[in-house]
Structure formats: structure tokens, C-alpha cells
Motif scaffolding. Structure first.
Motif, PDB file in Angstrom:
ATOM      1  N   ASN A   1     -10.164  86.043  18.358  1.00 44.40           N
ATOM      2  CA  ASN A   1      -9.270  84.772  17.912  1.00 44.40           C
ATOM      3  C   ASN A   1      -8.292  84.336  18.950  1.00 44.40           C
ATOM      4  OD1 ASN A   1      -8.157  82.449  16.497  1.00 44.40           O
ATOM      5  ND2 ASN A   1      -6.526  84.060  15.661  1.00 44.40           N
ATOM      6  N   VAL A   2      -8.677  83.339  19.848  1.00 49.12           N
ATOM      7  CA  VAL A   2      -7.782  82.795  20.819  1.00 49.12           C
ATOM      8  C   VAL A   2      -6.900  81.984  20.308  1.00 49.12           C
ATOM      9  CG1 VAL A   2      -7.722  81.210  22.979  1.00 49.12           C
ATOM     10  CG2 VAL A   2      -9.779  82.766  22.542  1.00 49.12           C
ATOM     11  N   THR A   3      -5.303  82.343  20.555  1.00 56.43           N
ATOM     12  CA  THR A   3      -4.378  81.557  19.806  1.00 56.43           C
ATOM     13  C   THR A   3      -3.605  80.585  21.023  1.00 56.43           C
ATOM     14  OG1 THR A   3      -2.898  83.335  20.489  1.00 56.43           O
ATOM     15  CG2 THR A   3      -3.772  83.535  18.525  1.00 56.43           C
ATOM     16  N   ARG A   4      -3.982  80.907  22.216  1.00 60.81           N
ATOM     17  CA  ARG A   4      -3.164  79.818  22.999  1.00 60.81           C
ATOM     18  C   ARG A   4      -3.894  80.030  24.493  1.00 60.81           C
ATOM     19  NH1 ARG A   4       1.689  77.319  22.899  1.00 60.81           N
ATOM     20  NH2 ARG A   4       2.327  76.864  25.051  1.00 60.81           N
ATOM     21  N   ILE A   5      -4.005  78.817  25.337  1.00 62.52           N
ATOM     22  CA  ILE A   5      -4.565  79.041  26.536  1.00 62.52           C
ATOM     23  C   ILE A   5      -3.640  78.002  27.235  1.00 62.52           C
ATOM     24  CG2 ILE A   5      -6.503  78.289  28.149  1.00 62.52           C
ATOM     25  CD1 ILE A   5      -8.268  78.954  26.047  1.00 62.52           C
ATOM     26  N   SER A   6      -3.138  78.688  28.646  1.00 56.59           N
ATOM     27  CA  SER A   6      -2.091  77.533  29.132  1.00 56.59           C
ATOM     28  C   SER A   6      -2.275  78.080  30.893  1.00 56.59           C
ATOM     29  CB  SER A   6      -0.673  78.081  28.819  1.00 56.59           C
ATOM     30  OG  SER A   6      -0.387  79.435  29.038  1.00 56.59           O
ATOM     31  N   GLY A   7      -1.952  77.026  31.525  1.00 62.52           N
ATOM     32  CA  GLY A   7      -2.099  77.129  33.133  1.00 62.52           C
ATOM     33  C   GLY A   7      -0.668  77.713  33.507  1.00 62.52           C
ATOM     34  N   VAL A   8      -0.907  77.917  35.026  1.00 55.07           N
ATOM     35  CA  VAL A   8       0.335  78.407  35.606  1.00 55.07           C
ATOM     36  C   VAL A   8       1.223  77.275  35.844  1.00 55.07           C
ATOM     37  CG1 VAL A   8      -0.728  77.495  38.066  1.00 55.07           C
ATOM     38  CG2 VAL A   8       1.174  79.070  37.822  1.00 55.07           C
TER      39      VAL A   8
END
Length: 232
Positions: free
Chosen positions: A149-156
Motif C-alpha cells: 500500500n503506497v502511502t506517499r511519493i515525493s521528489g527531492v
């Protein structure tokens, strides 16, 4: 673009499900995840005896050693820092679930930044070189039925919202180290080469990496999620 992925996986797929079943209040935080020697794991629950008995009987892990004693405020030789009175430190060897997960992540140019667990699930934070690696890793995790379950994706560039305890300088240093293969086995770049790439001294880089690792572990243990305003 370097990408941070936060996800959850059920304990019955990664490990420690038996311990969660036996200790309803069980929580854990892995320090120094993962690869090489068995990692140190902070564990909390009903009481130390109950937690240790549950870990010893859990088929998904092997309890190598109990590292910390019962005295609050003790500092371990590993440099972890003061030991909370309601947490105990163990060295655990994880089983096939964690080993397969590690293999899938590393083969897709990923690294495990943090891992913790509560309420019968693992919460992990992963670092990848790019979104393509994220997609490839996710496909394999689904193929091997990790029930991710992916809860968050963020970039640098999303530092303000990435929920990281690192300063901007520390965060970018970790990303560059990962990008150049410093955390790979064998390493793709030496500490000296990485320092030259970042245009800082060998000693300054070594101290920055140690502080970054300490910040990640300390923040996860104390639930601190806001970035620090200045470098320590």
C-alpha cells in the motif's frame, strides 16, 4: 528525478506477524536497514520479558542478541543514543520475506531509508534514482504478493512536504550518495570520491552522513517529522 516512496506491507508478508499476535502493543523500529550484518531493532510492548519471549518464538526472525539493558538513559556502544525506558534494543536476523524485499528494492536501484512497524504492519521509506525504478520495483512486489500500500511519493525537490527529519543539505547529500552508488555492495564510489563530487572535505562528509543516519533513526523513534531548520 530522485524519488522517495513511503509504503505499508502486512507483517505476515515481511515478518514479525507472530510477535504482533502475541503482543498486541508491539512496535518496532529498525536502525541501519539493511544488508550485511543483522540490524539493530528497537522494540516496545507490554513489557520487556513478554516482548523478548515473543521474538524468541517468532519463526520469521532469529534473535541474535539483546543489546540494551533496562536502565533508562543508557547509551549503547553502537552510538544509537539514550535508550528510552519503554524500548529495548535487539539484534535480529530477518527471514526470507525481508531478504526477498531487500533484493527486489536493491535490484531496482533503490535503498531502504527507514523501516518501522505497528498494528501488524510494516511502514517503510525507500529511495530510488527515478520514477521508472519505482514502477519496476512496484511491479515485482505485486508479482511476489507483498500486498503493498503506497502511502506517499515525493521528489527531492519536495523537501518541505516529504516528511523527512533531514535538513536540505543532509537530504541532498544522501540522495547524491545513493545516486553514485555509495550504499551499494560493493560501493560504486568511495567516501573520498563522493566528498570530491560534493566539494567538501572527507571528514565533513563522514560527519554529515553519520548525522543524517542518526537523524533518520531518532526521528522515526520519536515521531518527529518536520525538517530541521539548520544543519547541526
Amino acid at each position: 528525478m530522485t524519488t522517495v516512496v513511503e509504503l505499508e506491507i502486512p507483517a505476515d508478508r515481511l515478518g514479525l506477524a507472530r510477535t504482533f499476535d502475541r503482543v498486541s502493543t508491539f512496535e518496532f523500529q529498525v536502525g541501519g536497514m539493511i544488508g550485511g550484518s543483522p540490524p539493530l531493532v528497537w522494540a516496545g510492548g507490554q513489557d520487556r520479558a513478554t516482548v523478548q519471549t515473543a521474538l524468541e518464538s517468532d519463526p520469521s526472525v532469529e534473535l541474535i542478541a539483546s543489546v540494551a539493558n533496562d536502565d533508562a538513559g543508557t547509551t549503547t556502544d553502537d552510538g544509537v543514543g539514550a535508550i528510552p525506558s519503554d524500548r529495548w534494543l535487539y539484534r535480529l536476523e530477518f527471514g526470507d520475506g525481508v531478504k526477498l524485499f531487500e533484493e527486489i528494492v536493491t535490484e531496482n536501484d533503490g535503498a531502504i531509508l527507514t523501516a518501522q512497524g505497528r498494528e501488524n504492519r510494516w511502514m517503510l521509506k525507500l529511495l530510488f534514482h527515478d520514477r521508472e525504478s519505482v514502477s519496476a520495483c512496484h511491479e515485482l512486489l505485486e508479482q511476489y504478493e507483498f500486498t503493498v500500500n503506497v502511502t506517499r511519493i515525493s521528489g527531492v525537490d519536495d523537501l518541505a512536504t516529504a516528511r523527512t527529519p533531514l535538513t536540505e543539505t543532509q537530504y541532498k547529500t544522501i540522495c547524491k550518495a545513493h545516486e553514485l552508488g555509495y550504499f551499494d555492495v560493493p560501493r560504486g564510489v568511495t567516501l573520498k570520491e563522493l566528498a570530491a563530487e560534493l566539494d567538501i572535505s572527507h571528514q565533513a562528509l563522514s560527519e554529515r552522513l553519520r548525522r543524517s543516519h542518526a537523524a533518520l533513526v531518532s526521528a522515526e523513534l520519536s515521531d518527529r517529522t518536520a525538517p530541521m531548520e539548520i544543519d547541526p
